[in-house]
Design an enzyme around this catalytic site. Structure first.
Site, PDB file in Angstrom:
ATOM      1  N   ASP A 178       0.877  -1.169   0.000  1.00  0.00           N
ATOM      2  CA  ASP A 178       0.000   0.000   0.000  1.00  0.00           C
ATOM      3  C   ASP A 178       0.919   1.225   0.000  1.00  0.00           C
ATOM      4  O   ASP A 178       2.125   1.140   0.236  1.00  0.00           O
ATOM      5  CB  ASP A 178      -0.951  -0.008   1.206  1.00  0.00           C
ATOM      6  CG  ASP A 178      -2.159   0.901   0.969  1.00  0.00           C
ATOM      7  OD1 ASP A 178      -2.096   1.785   0.080  1.00  0.00           O
ATOM      8  OD2 ASP A 178      -3.172   0.746   1.677  1.00  0.00           O
TER       9      ASP A 178
HETATM   10  C1  BGC Z   1      -4.955   3.342  -0.023  1.00  0.00           C
HETATM   11  C2  BGC Z   1      -5.025   2.309  -1.123  1.00  0.00           C
HETATM   12  C3  BGC Z   1      -4.868   2.978  -2.468  1.00  0.00           C
HETATM   13  C4  BGC Z   1      -3.573   3.755  -2.485  1.00  0.00           C
HETATM   14  C5  BGC Z   1      -3.319   4.452  -3.805  1.00  0.00           C
HETATM   15  C6  BGC Z   1      -3.745   4.249  -0.147  1.00  0.00           C
HETATM   16  O1  BGC Z   1      -3.856   5.319   0.713  1.00  0.00           O
HETATM   17  O2  BGC Z   1      -4.957   2.704   1.227  1.00  0.00           O
HETATM   18  O3  BGC Z   1      -6.272   1.643  -1.061  1.00  0.00           O
HETATM   19  O4  BGC Z   1      -4.926   2.022  -3.483  1.00  0.00           O
HETATM   20  O5  BGC Z   1      -3.613   4.732  -1.464  1.00  0.00           O
HETATM   21  O6  BGC Z   1      -4.223   5.462  -4.014  1.00  0.00           O
END
Ligand code: BGC
Length: 692
Positions: free
Chosen positions: A251
């Site tokens: 993530d």
């Molecule tokens: C989120 C993810 C997301 C990523 C990219 C993170 O803050 O937890 O779900 O895919 O950002 O936007």
């Protein structure tokens, strides 16, 4: 053979590879042909998210070998509007939880396939979804983004078609957030302390299904798991990788170590130093090659087309194309209509259009707040806040939906003023409320923002009251006894009011079933953990499995139709079944016994285990859907339950077992409306079915 196409797109230098052996050999040859720097570039994103022509996540292409760049974009409600220019160019779809409420894998496919077309037009080749975390915490800030609701079997049943719909169109899927990211409170620091059995039987289930369905990737989560950060957790990452034929990415900012050897293949968005060439130099070459292979396999087989290059070259695709269409508008409305819950109906709905209808409450025409939303992580009553957000350029409000549906005798009181609402000269009141939610914070209450207004309207009105709620997940419904009808729509995106009007007017027969329990009190649910160490003390008792002995407002699996269904066995399972049998089968006949209305029913199969299994008392194992049944028509539904669905995880044996003994099998209209019952023995003779 997609890979042939992939390699045909390569530059001259790789031409020799085109003819070489099978796909694995080709990948091995390509890996062997990469320089170390090129290998490293596949394992670390470039820190360009947000810049013109760049996606939320980007891996640069390797042009000399024709390896495409990876252009990643979220996910929760379609193509994320990460830039103001995207608003209006993409469809704001119903959220994943609304899709889950359809209990319909063909809907998951239709959504994914159409949303994938938008990704293609926008030049992206990877979707940062599906979100699959089981709702452990009813207040969870991102519950609207999760396809599982509170039962992993539901998520597992829907995810395969979700993944197929995207990947068939060349868009790589990413199962997230792996694992135990069940709350937003302290999400980057808490440690989820869960037993191996709870992990195996509850939280892993939809991820296992995603991997088996061929999801290209999984995203490890921010939290720790039993003390170790998820993205460095060799135990959980390796377990997933026994099934995943693809790669694990972090993530955004969830990497805490150069953890290639622990199973983290790719660091995203790549802005930290953990996967810099300098750090990767310390990793064994075989581990680097394995990680690169994990990335290249799905990339070259599923998303081989080179397309635009991130940066100025993609700016046109990304910001100047229209990816939505009237067909997508119609599909978004159809999905949401089938995902909108009718929880209660005292023979009031559908409403005759000639009635004098009073539409009351600020949410009846709630603004979409587009400008407010562009630069913030906030959501509104139509979309989840944060990375899952797809801001609609326009929404059909509830008011617009009813007007469009032909309710000409509509009087409006678009504020939360009780006396104004009660003074309308009408036959029936429709009172609206909503709640918001988003990434980075859990909800502080399960109450709707207008709860007091709705309670007073329902209680004081002498007219029948329909409550309409726009919800991020489970909500409290303290007006439930006074209201004559209750409709709940999870964040519906642009089609919100149109779908609700379809139910109110009877243009569609409601068919959604709830993927969550509606509790009587927040204290009946697991609250977000405030400590940094969070024991999952309830173990397997998550969602409705924890509430079996308690009254609830509306149970998991509940949802009314205008039609009424009779349930009958057409055939029952054998009275005694060997654990080694491949499956257990039976047939159910559903009859629409209503004199007037057609409808669709979703019979749900629950079982109880023998006491020695120590399992929660009732558990969803399967479900099916009838076609639209006119009055007096029947549907015969065949169920074939794989015997592996009866297995439980034995921590002492570190393996799956099937407990011999007496099982109860129920088929019902919800987890508490069990219409058919049959007992059968599972006999111990023979080998236990293999874990699949
Ligand atoms: C989120 C993810 C997301 C990523 C990219 C993170 O803050 O937890 O779900 O895919 O950002 O936007």
């Amino acid at each position: 053979m997609l890979w042939v196409y992939a390699l045909c797109a390569c530059a001259i230098q790789s031409a020799a590879l085109i003819e070489a052996g099978d796909f694995a050999k080709n990948i091995a040859a390509i890996v062997g042909n990469l320089t170390l720097q090129e290998k490293y570039s596949l394992l670390q994103g470039v820190s360009s998210s947000g810049a013109d022509g760049y996606y939320v996540g980007t891996i640069l292409n390797i042009s000399r070998l024709g390896i495409p760049s990876i252009k990643m974009q979220d996910a929760g409600q379609g193509f994320r509007t990460s830039d103001a220019r995207l608003v209006g160019q993409v469809t704001s779809w119903p959220c994943a939880l609304a899709l889950a409420a359809t209990w319909d894998s063909s809907m998951a496919y239709e959504f994914a396939s159409a949303a994938a077309d938008e990704f293609v037009i926008k030049g992206a080749n990877m979707v940062l979804g599906p979100g699959l975390n089981v709702h452990r915490v009813a207040l969870g800030g991102r519950n609207a983004e999760y396809l599982s609701g509170e039962d992993p079997v539901l998520g597992a049943a829907l995810v395969g078609e979700w993944v197929r719909g995207f990947q068939e169109k060349g868009i790589l899927a990413t199962a997230k957030h792996y694992l135990l990211n069940n709350q937003e409170t302290n999400r980057v620091s808490y440690s989820a302390q869960a037993s191996p059995r709870a992990v195996a039987e509850v939280y892993m289930v939809p991820f296992r299904a995603a991997a088996l369905a061929g999801s290209a990737a999984a995203m490890c989560s921010y939290n720790k798991i039993n003390g170790t950060y998820s993205c460095s957790n060799a135990a959980t990452l390796r377990e997933l990788k026994t099934l995943l034929r693809g790669w694990v990415m972090s993530d955004w900012g969830a990497t805490h170590a150069t953890a290639v050897e622990q199973g983290l293949d790719q660091d995203m968005p790549g802005t930290d130093d953990w996967y810099s060439p300098n750090q990767l130099n310390s990793v064994h070459g075989d581990a680097i090659d394995a990680a690169v292979t994990n990335v290249l396999g799905p990339l070259l087989s599923i998303a081989p087309t080179v397309g635009c290059q991130p940066g100025p070259d993609c700016a046109h695709d990304l910001f100047e194309t229209n990816a939505t269409s009237t067909e997508h508008d119609a599909l978004a409305e159809r999905i949401l209509t089938q995902g909108t819950l009718l929880l209660k109906n005292d023979a009031l709905l559908p409403l005759d259009r000639s009635l004098k209808v009073g539409l009351v409450g600020s949410v009846s025409d709630a603004p979409n707040n587009v400008t407010d939303l562009i630069s913030t992580m906030r959501g509104n009553y139509y979309v989840v806040g944060g990375s899952g957000r797809v801001v609609p350029a326009r929404v059909v409000t509830i008011l617009e939906g009813l007007v469009h549906a032909g309710f000409d005798n509509l009087q409006i009181s678009p504020t939360d003023d009780v006396s104004a609402a009660l003074s309308l000269d009408v036959d029936v009141l429709i009172a609206c409320g909503g709640a918001t939610s988003g990434e980075g914070a859990d909800r502080t209450t399960l109450s709707l923002d207008q709860e007091d207004f709705l309670v007073r309207i329902s209680n004081q009105s002498t007219l029948p009251v329909v409550i309409v709620a726009l919800a991020p997940g489970a909500i409290l419904l303290p007006f439930k006894d006074d209201a004559a009808a209750i409709i709940v729509s999870f964040f519906g995106g642009q089609a919100t009011g149109a779908a609700i009007a379809n139910i109110i007017s009877g243009a569609a027969s409601p068919s959604a079933k709830s993927p969550v329990t509606f509790p009587l009190s927040v204290n009946d649910t697991i609250l977000p953990c405030r400590d940094l160490s969070c024991p999952y003390a309830e173990d397997l008792y998550v969602g409705y499995k924890a509430l079996h002995a308690k009254p609830v407002a509306f149970p998991f699996g509940h949802g009314l139709s205008f039609a009424t269904f009779g349930y009958n066995w057409a055939s029952t399972p054998d009275a005694s079944i060997l654990a080694s049998s491949p499956s257990l089968s039976f047939d159910v006949v559903l009859t629409n016994v209503h004199a007037v209305y057609s409808g669709v029913e979703t019979p749900q199969v629950y079982i109880t285990y023998p006491p020695e299994a120590n399992e929660p008392s009732i558990q969803l194992k399967a479900f099916s859907k009838t076609p639209l049944l006119p009055p007096n028509r029947t549907a015969l539904l065949h169920f074939e339950l794989d015997m592996s669905s009866f297995r439980i995880y034995s921590p002492s044996a570190s393996s799956w077992i099937v407990v011999a003994g007496l099982y109860d099998l129920y088929v019902g209209a919800s987890s508490r409306d069990l219409r058919l019952h049959h007992s059968f023995y599972i006999e111990p003779r023979g080998a236990v079915p293999k874990v699949s």
